[in-house]
Design an enzyme around this catalytic site. Structure first.
Site, PDB file in Angstrom:
ATOM      1  NE  ARG A 205     -29.060  31.618  -5.228  1.00  0.00           N
ATOM      2  CZ  ARG A 205     -30.076  31.455  -4.392  1.00  0.00           C
ATOM      3  NH1 ARG A 205     -30.064  32.038  -3.212  1.00  0.00           N
ATOM      4  NH2 ARG A 205     -31.103  30.700  -4.732  1.00  0.00           N
ATOM      5  CD  GLU A 213     -34.001  33.059 -11.624  1.00  0.00           C
ATOM      6  OE1 GLU A 213     -33.221  33.884 -12.156  1.00  0.00           O
ATOM      7  OE2 GLU A 213     -33.636  32.241 -10.758  1.00  0.00           O
ATOM      8  NE  ARG A 247     -24.765  31.686  -7.976  1.00  0.00           N
ATOM      9  CZ  ARG A 247     -26.070  31.558  -8.197  1.00  0.00           C
ATOM     10  NH1 ARG A 247     -26.778  32.600  -8.600  1.00  0.00           N
ATOM     11  NH2 ARG A 247     -26.663  30.401  -8.011  1.00  0.00           N
TER      12      ARG A 247
END
Length: 310
Positions: A205, A213, A247
């Site tokens: 990330r 998104e 992540r």
């Protein structure tokens, strides 16, 4: 003492004889940050001036910055031997400034391109990384990398050996079952240049940015741009830790800058206060490029909140 530092600076700053490995300042890419820091310390001892542009990376005043350089200068002189690698220089800076704000320490290191306080990982992205959206990628790191080699589970190593033997016997059903077991554990065998490589999966990330998104306007464009940046490249990742989704949160060289400057991400100011990121976003806003072509683009964190599944 000035002569001594000048000698140390000269030792660090001496150009390599391999022209292909020269960095932008005439030194090897691996030591350019060390050389630049040594140069600025040498200059600070003479002029008491910190480098121009540092303020874009840190949050404290120039007076505070001068205090850092004074401390680092003294430590650099006393180091035996003086820092020769980026990792050496980074450790010295982190130790000397350990009581200062994290934003300042990380900003100073970033200014010189030196490793940040947490893990420095070299990622080989063959096959190309999977890009989920404009701020998340999936990559694989060879287990021959020292960062990964010490943590491979025993059962994964055993499965890798059994799989190789099964393939020798042409028992591909057994080999595929063993490979699936490895995949379930976060590893897989990659074929790179006709050689099989056991690699660990990492989801990264990107720190400091938040891209639209995939279902949002410009979500597809952000995803495609990030793929262009990382495709078929070996990437250096500075990892800070994990988020709540498991992540790795970290910086990839140049990617955050590209996404922000092209108007394909927001500066994620709630989690990252670096001034330079805010400036890159501001530049894109003023040029009205990417998502900033819209007068009031929806923020991804608001979109996620409004579209959260009950």
């Amino acid at each position: 003492m000035g002569n001594a530092l000048g000698y140390l600076y000269g030792k660090c700053y001496k150009p390599t004889t391999d022209d292909d490995s020269l960095g932008p300042h005439g030194v090897s890419a691996a030591t350019v940050g060390v050389s630049a820091l040594a140069h600025d310390l040498f200059n600070f001892e003479i002029t008491s001036q910190v480098p121009e542009g540092l303020g874009r990376y840190v949050v404290s005043s120039r007076k505070a910055q001068a205090n850092w350089y004074r401390k680092i200068l003294e430590a650099w002189k006393q180091a035996k031997p003086p820092p020769q690698t980026a990792e050496d220089a980074s450790r010295l800076v982190i130790e000397i400034l350990k009581r200062h704000q994290n934003a300042d320490v990380e900003g100073l290191l970033s200014f010189y391109g030196l490793p940040l306080p947490d893990t420095l990982v070299e990622l080989s992205t063959e096959p190309p990384p999977a890009v989920a959206d404009g701020d998340t990628i999936t990559v694989y790191v060879s287990t021959s990398d020292p960062v990964v080699s010490s943590s491979v589970p025993r059962e994964v190593n055993v499965a890798a050996v059994k799989r190789a033997k099964a393939r020798e016997r042409k028992d591909y059903t057994k080999a595929d079952a063993l490979h699936q077991k490895m995949i379930d554990s976060g590893y897989r065998v990659l074929n790179i240049q006709n050689e099989e490589v056991l690699a660990r999966k990492f989801r990264i990330r990107l720190r400091g940015i938040d891209a639209p998104e995939s279902q949002m306007p410009y979500g597809k464009e952000a995803q495609e741009e990030l793929l262009k940046i990382v495709q078929w490249k070996s990437l250096k990742v500075l990892v800070y830790g994990e988020d709540r989704y498991g992540r790795c949160v970290g910086d990839l060289y140049c990617n955050g800058e590209a996404m922000l400057k092209k108007g394909l991400a927001w500066h994620y100011v709630a989690y990252d206060k670096r001034v330079v990121l805010a400036e890159w976003e501001k530049e894109a806003r003023q040029k009205r490029i990417g998502l900033w072509a819209s007068s009031n683009p929806e923020k991804p964190w608001d979109w996620r909140k409004n579209n959260r599944r009950e």
